[in-house]
Design an enzyme around this catalytic site. Structure first.
Site, PDB file in Angstrom:
ATOM      1  N   LYS A 287     -26.514  -7.538-136.764  1.00  5.82           N
ATOM      2  CA  LYS A 287     -27.687  -8.370-136.462  1.00  5.82           C
ATOM      3  C   LYS A 287     -28.840  -7.708-137.199  1.00  5.82           C
ATOM      4  O   LYS A 287     -29.412  -6.716-136.743  1.00  5.82           O
ATOM      5  CB  LYS A 287     -27.934  -8.379-134.946  1.00  5.82           C
ATOM      6  CG  LYS A 287     -28.669  -9.599-134.422  1.00  5.82           C
ATOM      7  CD  LYS A 287     -30.025  -9.859-135.046  1.00  5.82           C
ATOM      8  CE  LYS A 287     -31.115  -8.999-134.447  1.00  5.82           C
ATOM      9  NZ  LYS A 287     -32.410  -9.160-135.179  1.00  5.82           N
TER      10      LYS A 287
ATOM     11  N   GLU B 195     -30.886   5.209-133.258  1.00  2.86           N
ATOM     12  CA  GLU B 195     -31.669   5.845-134.336  1.00  2.86           C
ATOM     13  C   GLU B 195     -33.074   5.283-134.207  1.00  2.86           C
ATOM     14  O   GLU B 195     -33.324   4.141-134.606  1.00  2.86           O
ATOM     15  CB  GLU B 195     -31.082   5.487-135.708  1.00  2.86           C
ATOM     16  CG  GLU B 195     -29.719   6.093-135.994  1.00  2.86           C
ATOM     17  CD  GLU B 195     -29.795   7.567-136.358  1.00  2.86           C
ATOM     18  OE1 GLU B 195     -30.872   8.183-136.217  1.00  2.86           O
ATOM     19  OE2 GLU B 195     -28.764   8.110-136.772  1.00  2.86           O
TER      20      GLU B 195
ATOM     21  N   CYS C 298     -38.744   5.922-141.228  1.00  4.15           N
ATOM     22  CA  CYS C 298     -38.645   6.712-139.989  1.00  4.15           C
ATOM     23  C   CYS C 298     -38.877   8.181-140.291  1.00  4.15           C
ATOM     24  O   CYS C 298     -39.339   8.928-139.434  1.00  4.15           O
ATOM     25  CB  CYS C 298     -37.300   6.491-139.332  1.00  4.15           C
ATOM     26  SG  CYS C 298     -35.901   6.831-140.420  1.00  4.15           S
TER      27      CYS C 298
HETATM   28  P1  NAD Z   1     -37.619  -3.079-133.727  1.00  4.03           P
HETATM   29  O1  NAD Z   1     -37.248  -2.189-132.607  1.00  4.03           O
HETATM   30  O2  NAD Z   1     -38.739  -4.010-133.558  1.00  4.03           O
HETATM   31  O3  NAD Z   1     -36.363  -3.988-134.160  1.00  4.03           O
HETATM   32  C1  NAD Z   1     -35.130  -3.409-134.540  1.00  4.03           C
HETATM   33  C2  NAD Z   1     -34.037  -4.448-134.364  1.00  4.03           C
HETATM   34  O4  NAD Z   1     -33.849  -4.706-132.979  1.00  4.03           O
HETATM   35  C3  NAD Z   1     -34.339  -5.798-135.007  1.00  4.03           C
HETATM   36  O5  NAD Z   1     -33.164  -6.290-135.608  1.00  4.03           O
HETATM   37  C4  NAD Z   1     -34.733  -6.647-133.822  1.00  4.03           C
HETATM   38  O6  NAD Z   1     -34.538  -8.032-133.994  1.00  4.03           O
HETATM   39  C5  NAD Z   1     -33.812  -6.111-132.748  1.00  4.03           C
HETATM   40  N1  NAD Z   1     -34.225  -6.356-131.365  1.00  4.03           N
HETATM   41  C6  NAD Z   1     -35.463  -6.624-130.886  1.00  4.03           C
HETATM   42  N2  NAD Z   1     -35.420  -6.778-129.536  1.00  4.03           N
HETATM   43  C7  NAD Z   1     -34.132  -6.587-129.165  1.00  4.03           C
HETATM   44  C8  NAD Z   1     -33.446  -6.587-127.911  1.00  4.03           C
HETATM   45  N3  NAD Z   1     -34.084  -6.800-126.764  1.00  4.03           N
HETATM   46  N4  NAD Z   1     -32.130  -6.332-127.902  1.00  4.03           N
HETATM   47  C9  NAD Z   1     -31.468  -6.072-129.043  1.00  4.03           C
HETATM   48  N5  NAD Z   1     -32.049  -6.067-130.260  1.00  4.03           N
HETATM   49  C10 NAD Z   1     -33.369  -6.311-130.326  1.00  4.03           C
HETATM   50  O7  NAD Z   1     -37.852  -2.122-134.980  1.00  4.03           O
HETATM   51  P2  NAD Z   1     -38.379  -2.513-136.423  1.00  4.03           P
HETATM   52  O8  NAD Z   1     -39.834  -2.809-136.337  1.00  4.03           O
HETATM   53  O9  NAD Z   1     -37.467  -3.520-137.033  1.00  4.03           O
HETATM   54  O10 NAD Z   1     -38.139  -1.145-137.210  1.00  4.03           O
HETATM   55  C11 NAD Z   1     -39.060  -0.116-137.280  1.00  4.03           C
HETATM   56  C12 NAD Z   1     -38.673   1.005-136.348  1.00  4.03           C
HETATM   57  O11 NAD Z   1     -37.366   1.456-136.647  1.00  4.03           O
HETATM   58  C13 NAD Z   1     -39.583   2.206-136.494  1.00  4.03           C
HETATM   59  O12 NAD Z   1     -39.881   2.722-135.226  1.00  4.03           O
HETATM   60  C14 NAD Z   1     -38.708   3.192-137.269  1.00  4.03           C
HETATM   61  O13 NAD Z   1     -39.051   4.546-137.076  1.00  4.03           O
HETATM   62  C15 NAD Z   1     -37.365   2.878-136.741  1.00  4.03           C
HETATM   63  N6  NAD Z   1     -36.328   3.313-137.667  1.00  4.03           N
HETATM   64  C16 NAD Z   1     -35.568   4.382-137.337  1.00  4.03           C
HETATM   65  C17 NAD Z   1     -34.628   4.846-138.229  1.00  4.03           C
HETATM   66  C18 NAD Z   1     -33.763   6.022-137.894  1.00  4.03           C
HETATM   67  O14 NAD Z   1     -32.777   6.203-138.578  1.00  4.03           O
HETATM   68  N7  NAD Z   1     -34.076   6.829-136.902  1.00  4.03           N
HETATM   69  C19 NAD Z   1     -34.441   4.199-139.443  1.00  4.03           C
HETATM   70  C20 NAD Z   1     -35.219   3.106-139.748  1.00  4.03           C
HETATM   71  C21 NAD Z   1     -36.169   2.664-138.843  1.00  4.03           C
END
Ligand code: NAD
Length: 526
Positions: free
Chosen positions: A171, A244, A278
């Protein structure tokens, strides 16, 4: 009657736009909860055959995928650039190359990793058995991914899941579905059966539906707030998860650091992907003796950064992904300036370039209570503060709810490594940052609010399998001495075994052994 989630899902269409130009790239319907469940059900049907396929054949599919991606590298990088806004060069180095190397790593490691591992027994009472550890796929692995690395994040995880015999349902972020759909196309063109890697497009509810759809393992990459919701939903099903999550990575600059190299490192670390990584440098602590020189050099280098549409090859920083991200960045910068930070560069939108551009920003004299230090900014902002002693620098670095990664900059490697051991983070790099993500052998993941579990490397492969211990008794005609037939004599023999194994000295061990040998000849009562 549709459920509440289905009702929300069926209404939604995703409009995927280029953040640099706002051009509409695609309009895609969101998968309903039912469609997500169907995808997972199909993956469950396809998976056992894939698991039974020889590892050599699974690796062959990966090899073909790697070849196709190599040949199409520039096209895929440009797609990533249009969808996520990062410069094409960055899409090549931080997405395509990372995936090619992850495939190479899995191809050369999987045979050894999946080989049965003997488990020798130390206890003499268990010597008549042979134990092996096997690693078996979970079944269907769900991957929920963010927009900032829309290709490499799901691809690296999918490759590890597939090579170990799992099927995958992804997803992707609602802001970048095309990159994941491109991954799906490449896998299918490599000969992978379509049901073994599927993409369900949608917003949060589609992710929630995936968690409830019967996947056997979930790899979630995203924000801390969503990660907590995902963990709660997964806990209701006892679904194993890897999380992550976000970071607030500190960079510590010691007085002996090479200032030119370090400021160039900080520049790339803070502004690469417009700070939406991140592992971005989100806090910089510089020794007081070099502080002003560092700031001056940083400001000079920031002034030279080329900001624009990443499709132009000379552009070094693109737009932010959307308005919401811009508002967070603005709020953090405003809060810092109002609380006394010095704004030395940037601090404004670049509306002349497009609606989502923000100038690379340098903040000096930041303090621990500011939002730019407490919260993940995820934008092109480098907040800088001073320290006097190494102990103070380590305290500042560790004073955070996050623990994804950190870096220490010094000419004295041993000093940097000694500090690295004291910093609470999943990765600490000496004289570099972020590039650990591109080292396929290195585990990636965080401590504290930055997450649970690891992706990448052997630890990432370990997350894709379940350990099974198989033990064969080598004396199948013999009843075990610890089975029924208890009594005073047996108790004596059992105590004798304790003495034989763990007695204080050799004499006691011998005595214990003599007491216990009778147990071997003991007739079981039943
Ligand atoms: P987000 O949490 O808004 O969304 C991530 C994913 O989760 C999306 O696909 C979204 O549609 C989905 N999602 C949203 N609500 C959900 C729910 N209730 N249940 C299941 N899935 C749901 O994050 P973002 O804005 O897309 O990404 C940025 C964040 O990701 C930043 O905080 C960044 O640090 C983090 N990130 C971490 C890593 C790592 O490896 N640690 C890598 C990349 C990004």
């Amino acid at each position: 009657m549709p459920t509440e989630a289905q009702a929300v899902l069926s209404k939604t269409i995703i409009v995927d736009t280029n953040p640099a130009t706002t051009e509409v790239l695609a309009e895609l319907p969101c998968a309903t909860a039912e469609q997500v469940q169907d995808a997972v059900a199909r993956a469950h049907i396809a998976q056992p055959k894939w698991q039974a396929t020889s590892l050599a054949q699974r690796i062959e599919v990966l090899r073909r995928f790697q070849g196709l991606l190599r040949d199409r590298a520039l096209d895929v990088a440009q797609l990533i650039c249009r969808e996520a806004g990062k410069p094409t060069a960055e899409a090549i180095t931080t997405e395509i190359l990372v995936v090619l190397d992850a495939a190479a790593f899995c191809m050369r490691t999987a045979h050894r990793f999946l080989r049965d591992q003997p488990v020798p027994h130390g206890n003499i009472a268990m010597k008549s058995k042979r134990g092996v550890l096997t690693r078996e796929p979970h079944g269907v692995v769900g991957i929920i991914s963010p927009w900032n690395y829309p290709f490499s994040t799901p691809a690296v995880e999918a490759i590890a899941a597939l090579v170990t015999g799992n099927a995958v349902v992804i997803k992707p972020s609602e802001f970048t579905p095309l990159a994941a759909l491109e991954l799906q196309k490449l896998m299918q063109a490599s000969g992978l059966e379509p049901d073994l890697l599927q993409v369900v497009v949608g917003e949060g509810p589609a992710g929630a539906a995936l968690i409830d759809s019967g996947v056997d393992k979930l790899i979630f990459t995203g924000s801390v707030a969503t990660g907590k919701r995902v963990a709660e939903a997964a806990a209701r099903r006892l679904l194993p998860v890897v999380l992550e999550l976000g970071g607030k990575d500190p960079m510590i600059v010691l007085p002996d650091a090479d200032l030119d190299v370090t400021t160039s490192g900080a520049l790339w670390g803070a502004f690469m992907n417009a700070g939406q990584t991140c592992l971005s440098v989100e806090r910089c602590y510089v020794h007081r003796s070099i502080y002003e020189g560092f700031l001056k050099m940083m400001a000079d280098k920031i002034a030279k950064l080329r900001v624009g549409n990443g499709l132009a090859s000379e552009v070094e920083m693109g737009p932010l992904i959307n308005e919401r991200q811009l508002r967070t960045v603005e709020a953090h910068v405003n809060d810092a300036v109002q609380s006394g930070a010095r704004l030395l560069a940037g601090g404004r939108r670049l509306t002349e370039l497009g609606p989502n551009f923000y100038a690379p920003t340098l903040l000096a004299d930041v303090t621990p209570k500011m939002r730019a230090i407490q919260e993940e900014t995820f934008g092109p902002v480098l907040p800088v503060a001073t320290f006097d002693t190494e102990a103070e620098a380590i305290d500042l670095a560790n004073n955070s709810n996050f623990g994804l990664a950190a870096s220490v900059w010094t000419r004295e490697r041993s000093r940097g490594e000694a500090m690295a051991r004291q910093i609470k983070a999943g990765t600490v790099m000496v004289n570099d940052m972020i590039s650990g993500f591109g080292i396929s052998e290195a585990p990636h993941g965080g401590l504290k609010q930055s997450g649970i579990g690891r992706t990448h490397g052997e630890m990432g492969l370990e997350e894709m399998v379940q350990a099974k211990y198989i033990d064969s008794d080598l004396l199948p005609n013999m009843k075990k001495v610890w089975w029924y037939g208890y009594g005073a004599r047996f108790q004596e023999q059992a105590v004798g075994l304790i003495e034989a194994l763990y007695g204080r000295d050799l004499a006691r061990r011998w005595k214990g052994l003599l007491h216990t040998v009778g147990a071997v000849r003991r007739k079981s009562r039943v």
